[in-house]
Design a protein around this motif. Structure first.
Motif, PDB file in Angstrom:
ATOM      1  N   GLN A   1       0.851  -1.197   0.000  1.00  0.00           N
ATOM      2  CA  GLN A   1       0.000   0.000   0.000  1.00  0.00           C
ATOM      3  C   GLN A   1       0.880   1.238   0.000  1.00  0.00           C
ATOM      4  OE1 GLN A   1      -2.486  -0.790   3.492  1.00  0.00           O
ATOM      5  NE2 GLN A   1      -4.207  -0.558   2.090  1.00  0.00           N
ATOM      6  N   LEU A  23      -5.365   5.644   0.087  1.00  0.00           N
ATOM      7  CA  LEU A  23      -4.421   4.539   0.037  1.00  0.00           C
ATOM      8  C   LEU A  23      -4.690   3.705  -1.201  1.00  0.00           C
ATOM      9  CD1 LEU A  23      -4.427   3.172   3.667  1.00  0.00           C
ATOM     10  CD2 LEU A  23      -2.511   4.172   2.456  1.00  0.00           C
ATOM     11  N   ASP A  43       6.110   1.275   3.425  1.00  0.00           N
ATOM     12  CA  ASP A  43       6.758   0.073   3.951  1.00  0.00           C
ATOM     13  C   ASP A  43       8.247   0.087   3.667  1.00  0.00           C
ATOM     14  OD1 ASP A  43       4.603  -1.077   5.066  1.00  0.00           O
ATOM     15  OD2 ASP A  43       3.999  -2.186   3.301  1.00  0.00           O
ATOM     16  N   GLU A  82      -6.767   4.339   8.310  1.00  0.00           N
ATOM     17  CA  GLU A  82      -6.876   3.125   7.500  1.00  0.00           C
ATOM     18  C   GLU A  82      -5.607   2.277   7.498  1.00  0.00           C
ATOM     19  OE1 GLU A  82      -8.439   3.652   3.546  1.00  0.00           O
ATOM     20  OE2 GLU A  82     -10.033   4.895   4.361  1.00  0.00           O
ATOM     21  N   ASP A 138      -2.275   0.146   8.774  1.00  0.00           N
ATOM     22  CA  ASP A 138      -2.082  -0.727   9.924  1.00  0.00           C
ATOM     23  C   ASP A 138      -1.171  -0.022  10.917  1.00  0.00           C
ATOM     24  OD1 ASP A 138       0.729  -1.615   9.767  1.00  0.00           O
ATOM     25  OD2 ASP A 138       0.099  -2.554   7.900  1.00  0.00           O
ATOM     26  N   ARG A 139      -1.087  -0.571  12.107  1.00  0.00           N
ATOM     27  CA  ARG A 139      -0.439   0.126  13.202  1.00  0.00           C
ATOM     28  C   ARG A 139       0.987   0.528  12.862  1.00  0.00           C
ATOM     29  NH1 ARG A 139       0.680  -3.495  16.385  1.00  0.00           N
ATOM     30  NH2 ARG A 139      -1.454  -4.226  16.539  1.00  0.00           N
ATOM     31  N   GLN A 175       2.514   0.833   9.860  1.00  0.00           N
ATOM     32  CA  GLN A 175       2.601   1.827   8.786  1.00  0.00           C
ATOM     33  C   GLN A 175       2.214   3.206   9.306  1.00  0.00           C
ATOM     34  OE1 GLN A 175      -0.236  -0.026   6.205  1.00  0.00           O
ATOM     35  NE2 GLN A 175       1.351  -0.805   4.839  1.00  0.00           N
TER      36      GLN A 175
END
Lengths: 419, 425
Positions: free
Chosen positions: A101, A110, A176, A205, A207-208, A210
């Motif tokens: 993403q 995103l 990432d 939106e 994840d923790r 990111q």
């Protein structure tokens, strides 16, 4: 790579898995990854990674002699094992970009990367676009020719054939990937162009992990603006991920009522630690607000308002507003108080604009249509605002002294959340 | 600071109340997933297991519960530790092609399951005399509206109430007055029959309890809830409680049908026939409760399955998703969701359609998919780059791989038998 080639574009998917052969034509492995250096708007490929059985090897891109059908290397090049840990300011495209993403800064959302688009120019390979479209997906599945053929047979005019869902590399933000000073600088510049509300939505939106990476890349001001738009729980979670010094700086930048909401979710020790790290005046404002429950008038109010004596003139009032314009997010009216801080009346912005500059506020002020106590519930505040069409509701203590105001945007946010 | 807040702050950290409060904060994903697991297909399978084989399959519930906990625990752990959904992890680690085929299979299996839910809903209200052409479109519209027009909080409340309604089964089971001594003895006594009917039923019970969509759903739900790694212990408890509840409900269904229908020697082939047969044997209340439970389960699953499926497909391909988005923003998501609901309902309405066959196909696809999902999950959960120190320990891995191998063997058999039945007509 030959430097006299015409400039052209090429897809990452068409390179991945290509045979890598030595100068003598012997197969060494298959292309698995490309590494780019960040910083430039269209970053160049710096090295390539190929895989032979289970092992990976890395080579500088300059070792490539030519690329057609296979990737042929120059004579006497020494492949080395790739670095074990991520290198700063380098991005491995397969590992960190493809299928991951990324933030589409222009569209403020995103997206997932289906393919990458390179510009081949003077022997260098530069990342130009990120393909996030359906066609990129079809290409990765290896069905581009079949699907294109079928569609052009049935609907030659289909938009699928004509439009490409490309995003310019300049306008995306990978999340990432390995950190680095240049990366952060580029990221801060790019992310600051997003509207804080959009940035907040994107952070919700992610994840923790990111989310923490992205948050860590924001400058204090952008971070504060974005946090004002997210839920207090998320603010608390994010503040815990940055050093206390930065967290304190961010809290200072935030509106005091929002900062208090965020702090109220933290354990007491951490709350105290952050309050101590903050500048004195800001910390005191926030500490006062912390004493009220979050969903009461006291918890919702901001102490940032324009307070003047009845003797002050209209001209002085306007000057005061101009002087403090930067720190006050909303100015709908100024509050007139006596020496004891007791609320005497209000002057709306309109009163000030049309009033004679030399008149004193005491002469033109009107009585505040409604006030609430600090322990008033959300409903009561909302009712007062609706009944009298107020953009801000003054909060007073038992003696009638002005403590702050609740603005309509905070009331709305709470009402919508409570649904 | 007000007195009571201060008191809370100075209280010792590990107090019981703090733990209870934390548990209640993270509770939900495990229990909801487990309850959806007892959907129309599940209830039908348990009913038939009890009606055709009496208490003989009860013992399988204990190993099934262990296997279910092992698999679901891994999903929840991955969700909490990585903050990513399973579809996300598979796409990022195994590439587009693998993801594409898994999503295709999941879509087919879940459409099949949705068909089963709608036919379950139709069958259950059919007992009260409502014709299919009325009940199915109404159910579909209700499902569609609830999810798309309701707010998240309303939907969550409806789901939690639906979970509570599963109590209909234990009650109707008690109304059926089985011999509890015998029931409990048979639960702890493994028996095995080597005839194809018994084995098929055993596989059916296993297959309906551990379905591929559950791992995707649970992991996404845990991520959505934003549970932090330090609260994982409570989340695990939620998963374990959920798995136990699933099988306790299954236990009561089997016991009720075994104690009545099987004992009386009545032949039934569907859950609604079983509900009707319960009437004269255990009283009308039991029969109605049974039918009501079936409707509740079918409706609940018909709401969650299409929604969950649309979520993972969009997650895997990077399309915007979420019921808080507008149609224009999340076109793929809404199109998929609407299509799955509409298709599921439409198939049930086609007259003379071989419904049993469609369900068999979806069961076969589920069966083919499950081994892949389990193996991918085990690879992901043991990858130090993804899970860090939260990988499986050696003992856990031994149990997980054993479960996986047994599941693969059982579902391979199910697929072979299913394909044979499909070919045979």
């Amino acid at each position: 790579m030959p430097e006299n080639e015409n400039p052209h574009f090429l897809f990452f998917s068409s390179l991945l898995g290509k045979k890598v052969v030595g100068a003598d034509g012997r197969e060494l492995g298959r292309l698995a990854d490309l590494v780019i250096a960040t910083g430039e708007p269209y970053p160049p490929v710096e090295s390539l990674v190929f895989k032979a059985r289970k092992e990976s090897f890395q080579l500088p891109w300059s070792a490539v002699e030519e690329m057609n059908g296979t990737v042929r290397l120059k004579p006497d090049v020494q492949p080395e094992p790739p670095p074990a840990a991520p290198v700063s300011d380098r991005i491995r495209l397969t590992e960190e970009i493809l299928d991951r993403q990324i933030v589409d800064v222009e569209g403020a959302k995103l997206v997932r990367v289906n393919d990458l688009h390179f510009l081949v120019l003077k022997g260098a390979l530069r990342v130009a676009h990120v393909d996030v479209g359906f066609r990129g997906l079809v290409r990765r599945l290896g069905w581009e020719r079949v699907v294109d053929g079928a569609i052009s047979l049935f609907r030659p005019g289909a938009s699928y054939l004509k439009t490409e869902s490309f995003l310019s590399w300049k306008l995306v933000q990978p999340i990432d990937s390995a950190p680095g000073r240049v990366r952060i600088e580029v990221a801060q510049r790019v992310l600051a162009t997003l509207h804080p509300a959009d940035l907040a939505e994107i952070m919700e939106e992610l994840d923790r992990h990111q989310r923490e990476v992205l948050f860590g890349r924001l400058d204090v001001e952008t971070a504060a603006e974005a946090l004002e738009q997210t839920s207090p729980e998320l603010v608390t979670a994010l503040l815990e991920t940055v050093p206390p010094e930065k967290a304190a700086d961010i809290l200072e930048e935030m509106a005091p009522d929002q900062a208090a909401d965020a702090l109220s979710e933290l354990p007491r020790e951490q709350q105290q630690e952050l309050l101590q790290a903050m500048e004195k005046p800001e910390a005191e404002e926030v500490e006062e607000l912390l004493e009220y429950p979050a969903r009461s008038a006291g918890g919702l109010m901001t102490p940032d308002l324009v307070e003047l004596r009845p003797e002050a003139t209209v001209a002085e009032a306007l000057a005061e507003i101009r002087r403090r314009a930067d720190e006050l997010p909303f100015i709908y009216e100024v509050f007139v108080v006596d020496t004891g801080g007791v609320l005497k009346g209000i002057c709306t912005l309109k009163d000030l604009v049309v009033g004679d500059p030399a008149t004193s506020l005491g002469r033109i002020m009107r009585e505040a249509p409604a006030t609430v106590a600090a322990d008033a519930g959300l409903k009561e505040v909302a009712r007062a605002a609706t009944k009298y069409n107020l953009l801000s509701v003054p909060v007073v203590d038992a003696d009638g002294a002005l403590r702050g105001m609740v603005t309509v945007d905070d009331i709305l946010a709470e009402v919508v959340d409570a649904r | 600071m007000p007195a009571e807040v201060e008191a809370a702050a100075v209280r010792p950290r590990r107090s019981i109340w703090r733990n209870v409060a934390l548990f209640l904060a993270v509770v939900g994903p495990g229990i909801i997933t487990a309850n959806v697991d007892n959907d129309a297909g599940g209830i039908t399978t348990y009913t038939l297991a009890g009606a055709q084989y009496g208490n003989k399959l009860l013992w399988t519930l204990i190993p099934i519960t262990v296997a279910l906990i092992v698999v679901q625990e891994m999903s929840a752990r991955m969700g909490v530790m990585t903050g990513k959904g399973l579809a996300d992890l598979i796409r990022e680690n195994f590439g587009v092609k693998v993801t594409f085929w898994i999503m295709v299979a999941l879509l087919v299996a879940d459409v099949g399951n949705t068909v089963a839910e709608f036919s379950g809903a139709a069958a259950s209200v059919g007992i009260f005399g409502v014709p299919t052409w009325v009940s199915v479109p109404l159910t579909a519209v209700a499902v569609w509206l609830l999810v798309l027009k309701g707010t998240y909080r309303q939907v969550e409340k409806v789901f939690l109430v639906a979970c509570a309604f599963y109590v209909a089964y234990p009650i109707s089971s008690f109304l059926a007055h089985p011999d509890w001594g015998v029931v409990l003895r048979e639960t702890v006594t493994p028996t095995f029959e080597l005839n194809s009917g018994y084995v098929a039923m055993l596989i059916g019970v296993v297959g309906t309890t551990i379905a591929p969509w559950m791992q995707f759903y649970l992991q996404s739900a845990v991520v959505e809830k934003g549970i932090k790694p330090e609260h994982y212990a409570h989340s695990r408890l939620d998963v374990v409680v959920g798995c136990v509840i699933t099988d306790v409900v299954a236990f009561f269904i089997i016991a009720a049908c075994a104690g009545t229908i099987w004992k009386a020697g009545i032949k039934v082939e569907t859950a609604d026939q079983a509900a009707l047969a319960l009437g004269p044997l255990a009283g009308h209340h039991a029969s109605w409760l049974f039918a009501f439970g079936l409707f509740n389960a079918s409706f609940f699953a018909a709401t969650i399955l299409p929604l969950a499926t649309s979520y993972y497909v969009c997650e895997a391909f990077g399309w915007e998703s979420g019921i808080d988005k507008k149609w224009g923003q999340a076109k793929e998501f809404y199109t998929l969701y609407t299509a799955i609901v509409a298709l599921g309902a439409a198939v049930v309405l086609i007259p003379k359609l071989p419904l049993l066959k469609i369900m068999l196909v979806s069961q076969v696809v589920n069966g083919v998919l499950l081994p892949f999902i389990l193996v991918f999950m085990l690879l992901l959960v043991n990858d130090p780059k993804i899970m860090g120190k939260h990988r499986n320990g050696p003992w856990f891995n031994a149990i997980a791989w054993t479960t996986t191998v047994v599941m693969i063997a059982l579902t391979a058999w199910l697929v072979v038998v299913g394909v044979r039945d499909l070919v045979a007509g």
